[in-house]
Design an enzyme around this catalytic site. Structure first.
Site, PDB file in Angstrom:
ATOM      1  N   HIS A  84       4.724   5.777  11.650  1.00 28.82           N
ATOM      2  CA  HIS A  84       4.254   5.622  10.260  1.00 28.82           C
ATOM      3  C   HIS A  84       3.282   6.784  10.045  1.00 28.82           C
ATOM      4  CE1 HIS A  84       3.112   4.012   6.506  1.00 28.82           C
ATOM      5  NE2 HIS A  84       2.783   2.779   6.831  1.00 28.82           N
ATOM      6  N   ARG A  87      11.365   3.771   3.931  1.00 29.34           N
ATOM      7  CA  ARG A  87      10.924   2.791   4.938  1.00 29.34           C
ATOM      8  C   ARG A  87      12.128   1.965   5.342  1.00 29.34           C
ATOM      9  NH1 ARG A  87       5.729  -1.143   4.590  1.00 29.34           N
ATOM     10  NH2 ARG A  87       4.768   0.819   5.189  1.00 29.34           N
ATOM     11  N   ARG A 128       0.803  -1.220   0.000  1.00 32.37           N
ATOM     12  CA  ARG A 128       0.000   0.000   0.000  1.00 32.37           C
ATOM     13  C   ARG A 128       0.837   1.272   0.000  1.00 32.37           C
ATOM     14  NH1 ARG A 128      -2.762  -4.189   2.002  1.00 32.37           N
ATOM     15  NH2 ARG A 128      -0.669  -4.642   2.708  1.00 32.37           N
ATOM     16  N   THR A 129       1.776   1.376   0.931  1.00 32.04           N
ATOM     17  CA  THR A 129       2.496   2.654   1.115  1.00 32.04           C
ATOM     18  C   THR A 129       3.335   2.985  -0.117  1.00 32.04           C
ATOM     19  OG1 THR A 129       2.614   2.040   3.440  1.00 32.04           O
ATOM     20  CG2 THR A 129       3.920   3.921   2.751  1.00 32.04           C
ATOM     21  N   LYS A 158      26.830  -4.653  -1.850  1.00 29.24           N
ATOM     22  CA  LYS A 158      28.305  -4.712  -1.963  1.00 29.24           C
ATOM     23  C   LYS A 158      28.968  -4.081  -0.747  1.00 29.24           C
ATOM     24  CE  LYS A 158      27.840  -3.574  -6.800  1.00 29.24           C
ATOM     25  NZ  LYS A 158      28.216  -2.498  -7.718  1.00 29.24           N
TER      26      LYS A 158
HETATM   27  N1   CP Z   1      -0.268  -0.084   5.900  1.00 29.78           N
HETATM   28  C1   CP Z   1       0.938  -0.359   5.341  1.00 29.78           C
HETATM   29  O1   CP Z   1       1.975   0.237   5.693  1.00 29.78           O
HETATM   30  O2   CP Z   1       0.894  -1.313   4.364  1.00 29.78           O
HETATM   31  P1   CP Z   1       2.152  -1.770   3.492  1.00 29.78           P
HETATM   32  O3   CP Z   1       3.124  -2.435   4.410  1.00 29.78           O
HETATM   33  O4   CP Z   1       1.603  -2.682   2.429  1.00 29.78           O
HETATM   34  O5   CP Z   1       2.768  -0.516   2.902  1.00 29.78           O
END
Ligand code: CP
Length: 312
Positions: free
Chosen positions: A136, A108, A58-59, A86
């Site tokens: 998040h 992320r 999603r993100t 590497k």
């Molecule tokens: N909600 C969320 O962060 O989903 P993903 O891990 O698929 O990005």
């Protein structure tokens, strides 16, 4: 117009006014996703890099769509196919990407604080797409957006977060945002999955699901994060589902118009029953739709709320 900081790392760092500005801006961008041609020129000429060191559906997809709908150029960086394998270190990797005149880095990482470290060492805007168990923020914002869309006001709204609070960056961002906007937040789960320190944040802590969802306006069900656990937090998935799984019978304890939310990915049959996940109270796919609009708003406001076109 715009946000005070060059980065978005946590909801804690945003003022109430900034959160409201993001939600209002997202509302105007949501309409773009319903047009036949889903594009506005707001970020034309800007470059956005998606730097994901952990899996995401999603993100990552919604940030890419958000940037493209704002006419930015988007590069997706795959850590496993990069020179990180590497031995290049994180900050060298980011410096090299930044040397290509990148405007925004969306990142992320599995380590709490890794995104903040990059932000501190980067001139680009850095957006936290999830760092370890820490934060998040865009998930928190899209959850706030979805709640506001249905419930209009946060004042005295009862929002229950269910499940693996300990390992959940979504829980931390939700708690920060919801409390700032005036909601009452309850958290519930096994004692092994609720940090003792959370009571100090201003939430009500429960250990029995039935008590925590009684009279709730919103139930946000968190994923059991087996990849971050050492395997000793509860005896089995079956036992967890028996005590903490949100099912149709338990849902009757909440308000009839309760919103059922889940950040995804769902463990169907463990933290949420399929009947609840696909039932009339679920707004889980609305959360995903709203995620694109919210991320458009964040990208736009972090760029100062101006397009190259407008600044000519
Ligand atoms: N909600 C969320 O962060 O989903 P993903 O891990 O698929 O990005």
């Amino acid at each position: 117009m715009g946000l005070k900081s060059k980065d978005l790392l946590t909801l804690h760092a945003l003022s109430v006014e900034e959160i409201i500005e993001i939600l209002d801006t997202a509302k105007s961008f949501k309409e773009v996703g319903q047009r036949p041609i889903k594009k506005v020129p707001a970020l034309r000429g800007k470059t956005v890099v998606n730097l994901f060191f952990e899996p995401s559906t999603r993100t990552r997809t919604s940030f890419e769509l958000a940037a493209k709908r704002l006419s930015a150029d988007v590069v997706n960086f795959t850590a496993s196919a990069s020179s990180l394998v590497k031995g290049e270190c994180l900050l060298d990797t980011v410096s090299n990407i930044e040397a290509m005149n990148v405007h925004t880095i969306i990142m992320r990482h599995s380590c709490s604080g890794a995104v903040g470290l990059v932000a501190k060492n980067s001139k680009a805007s850095v957006i936290n797409a999830g760092d370890g168990t820490h934060a998040h923020p865009t998930q928190g914002l899209l959850d706030l957006y979805t709640i506001r869309e249905y419930k209009k006001s946060f004042t005295d709204l009862i929002v229950t977060l269910v499940g693996d609070i300990t390992h959940s960056r979504v829980a931390r961002s939700n708690i920060r945002g919801l409390l700032k906007l005036g909601a009452k937040v309850r958290i519930v789960g096994p004692a092994t999955l609720i940090p003792k320190s959370f009571a100090k944040l201003g939430v009500e802590v429960y250990y029995r699901l039935e008590e925590a969802i009684a009279g709730a306006d919103v139930i946000n069900i968190l994923r059991i994060q087996l990849e971050r656990q050492d395997g000793h937090c509860f005896p089995s998935a079956r036992e967890y589902a028996h005590l903490y799984g949100v099912n149709a019978r338990r849902l009757k304890l909440a308000k009839p118009d309760v919103l059922i939310m889940h950040p995804g990915p769902m463990n169907r049959g463990i933290e949420i029953s399929p009947r609840v996940a696909d039932g009339p109270n679920a707004v889980i796919l609305d959360q995903v739709t709203n995620g694109v609009a919210v991320r458009m708003a964040v990208l736009y406001l972090l760029s100062g709320g101006e397009s190259d076109e407008n600044s000519d």
